[in-house]
Design a protein around this motif. Structure first.
Motif, PDB file in Angstrom:
ATOM      1  N   VAL A  51      39.858  44.470  47.548  1.00 17.60           N
ATOM      2  CA  VAL A  51      40.442  44.851  46.256  1.00 17.60           C
ATOM      3  C   VAL A  51      41.569  43.895  45.886  1.00 17.60           C
ATOM      4  O   VAL A  51      41.642  43.399  44.756  1.00 17.60           O
ATOM      5  N   ALA A  52      42.463  43.620  46.840  1.00 19.41           N
ATOM      6  CA  ALA A  52      43.596  42.728  46.570  1.00 19.41           C
ATOM      7  C   ALA A  52      43.121  41.315  46.268  1.00 19.41           C
ATOM      8  O   ALA A  52      43.603  40.666  45.329  1.00 19.41           O
ATOM      9  N   TYR A  53      42.164  40.848  47.030  1.00 19.34           N
ATOM     10  CA  TYR A  53      41.639  39.487  46.853  1.00 19.34           C
ATOM     11  C   TYR A  53      40.963  39.345  45.486  1.00 19.34           C
ATOM     12  O   TYR A  53      41.193  38.380  44.757  1.00 19.34           O
ATOM     13  N   ALA A  54      40.129  40.333  45.135  1.00 16.57           N
ATOM     14  CA  ALA A  54      39.402  40.260  43.870  1.00 16.57           C
ATOM     15  C   ALA A  54      40.329  40.339  42.667  1.00 16.57           C
ATOM     16  O   ALA A  54      40.047  39.760  41.615  1.00 16.57           O
ATOM     17  N   SER A  55      41.443  41.039  42.825  1.00 17.35           N
ATOM     18  CA  SER A  55      42.382  41.199  41.711  1.00 17.35           C
ATOM     19  C   SER A  55      43.409  40.069  41.635  1.00 17.35           C
ATOM     20  O   SER A  55      44.246  40.047  40.739  1.00 17.35           O
ATOM     21  N   GLY A  56      43.343  39.130  42.588  1.00 18.13           N
ATOM     22  CA  GLY A  56      44.279  38.004  42.586  1.00 18.13           C
ATOM     23  C   GLY A  56      45.624  38.321  43.199  1.00 18.13           C
ATOM     24  O   GLY A  56      46.566  37.520  43.091  1.00 18.13           O
ATOM     25  N   ASP A  57      45.723  39.473  43.871  1.00 16.27           N
ATOM     26  CA  ASP A  57      46.978  39.840  44.537  1.00 16.27           C
ATOM     27  C   ASP A  57      46.971  39.212  45.935  1.00 16.27           C
ATOM     28  O   ASP A  57      46.789  39.895  46.943  1.00 16.27           O
ATOM     29  N   PHE A  58      47.181  37.909  45.986  1.00 13.84           N
ATOM     30  CA  PHE A  58      47.052  37.187  47.249  1.00 13.84           C
ATOM     31  C   PHE A  58      48.154  37.549  48.240  1.00 13.84           C
ATOM     32  O   PHE A  58      47.953  37.459  49.450  1.00 13.84           O
ATOM     33  N   GLU A  59      49.314  37.952  47.729  1.00 13.20           N
ATOM     34  CA  GLU A  59      50.407  38.332  48.634  1.00 13.20           C
ATOM     35  C   GLU A  59      50.012  39.554  49.459  1.00 13.20           C
ATOM     36  O   GLU A  59      50.194  39.580  50.684  1.00 13.20           O
ATOM     37  N   SER A  60      49.466  40.578  48.788  1.00  9.58           N
ATOM     38  CA  SER A  60      49.028  41.782  49.505  1.00  9.58           C
ATOM     39  C   SER A  60      47.851  41.470  50.419  1.00  9.58           C
ATOM     40  O   SER A  60      47.772  41.969  51.551  1.00  9.58           O
TER      41      SER A  60
END
Length: 253
Positions: free
Chosen positions: A10-19
């Motif tokens: 979910v984080a990767y797909a949404s571009g939330d690379f920090e999480s």
């Protein structure tokens, strides 16, 4: 572990690379040699343009589990992007050999290191998901090889994609490789195969129009282009072809 993987996705797909990175760090702190998480680390680096780090992570994943197909394919894509075409091709060949020796017909894209049951023993949804994931990797590689003018390799990668998950986009990619090899007849046959999967896939009709033009079949090309227009085609290729058919009034004829 599976919940954490879902959170990473979910984080990767949404571009939330920090999480996403925090999840990878936590997972690898618990299991430093987990091939899945090393592969995820490589994907994370790759998404941020850190190609060398991505390749190193994929290599670690391969060392952790030499039977895990995905990092081999991912590494091939990274190497082609870096310009190491011979090395990329070697990894592609290694992936094909590994894939051919894997008991599951869907390839080894599931849990690395786990015994692979025959496809009939897999839940249908899992079998399809695994096949689609493998197909996507092969399509990415086919596109990269086609851009490098490695036409036979691109064709082979597209064929592998269709073997894992036979769908319209894979057949269209295979048709593109045939056209690049100046085989429009074979390309058109693959377009017909693709249309059986998804007759409303607009790119098929646009590419069909191009193939008919190559074969000097203007009427069939116009018919295909008209079908694409009815499906609300907005592609650059479609626009170029429509302009080629447009008369003084701007209407196709």
């Amino acid at each position: 572990m599976e919940i954490r993987l879902q959170e990473f996705t979910v984080a990767y797909a949404s571009g939330d690379f920090e999480s996403a990175e925090q999840l990878v760090v936590e997972a690898l702190a618990e299991s430093p040699d987990d091939a899945r998480w090393l592969n995820q680390l490589g994907l994370l680096y790759f998404a941020q343009g850190q190609y060398s780090d991505a390749l190193a992570a994929f290599d670690r994943a391969i060392c952790a589990d030499p039977h895990f197909l995905e990092p081999l394919l991912n590494g091939a894509i990274v190497l082609s992007d870096l310009g190491y075409y011979d090395e990329a091709t070697q990894r592609f060949d290694a992936a094909r050999l590994l894939d051919a020796s894997t008991p599951s017909q869907a390839g080894s894209m599931g849990t690395p290191g786990a015994p692979q049951p025959p496809m009939g023993a897999l839940p249908a949804s899992l079998g399809v998901a695994v096949g689609r994931a493998a197909a996507e990797k092969y399509l990415e590689l086919s596109n990269a090889l086609l851009e490098l003018n490695l036409l036979i390799r691109a064709q082979e990668a597209a064929e592998e994609a269709c073997r894992h998950y036979d769908h319209a986009r894979g057949r269209l990619q295979l048709a593109r490789t045939y056209l690049a090899q100046m085989q429009p007849d074979r390309a058109l046959l693959e377009i017909e195969n693709a249309r059986r999967h998804d007759p409303r896939y607009v790119d098929l009709h646009v590419f069909s129009a191009l193939l008919h033009l190559v074969r000097n079949e203007r009427t069939q090309a116009l018919d295909a282009l008209t079908r694409a227009e009815m499906l609300a085609d907005t592609s650059a290729l479609g626009q170029v072809l429509r302009q080629a058919f447009a008369g003084p009034t701007g209407a196709m004829h």
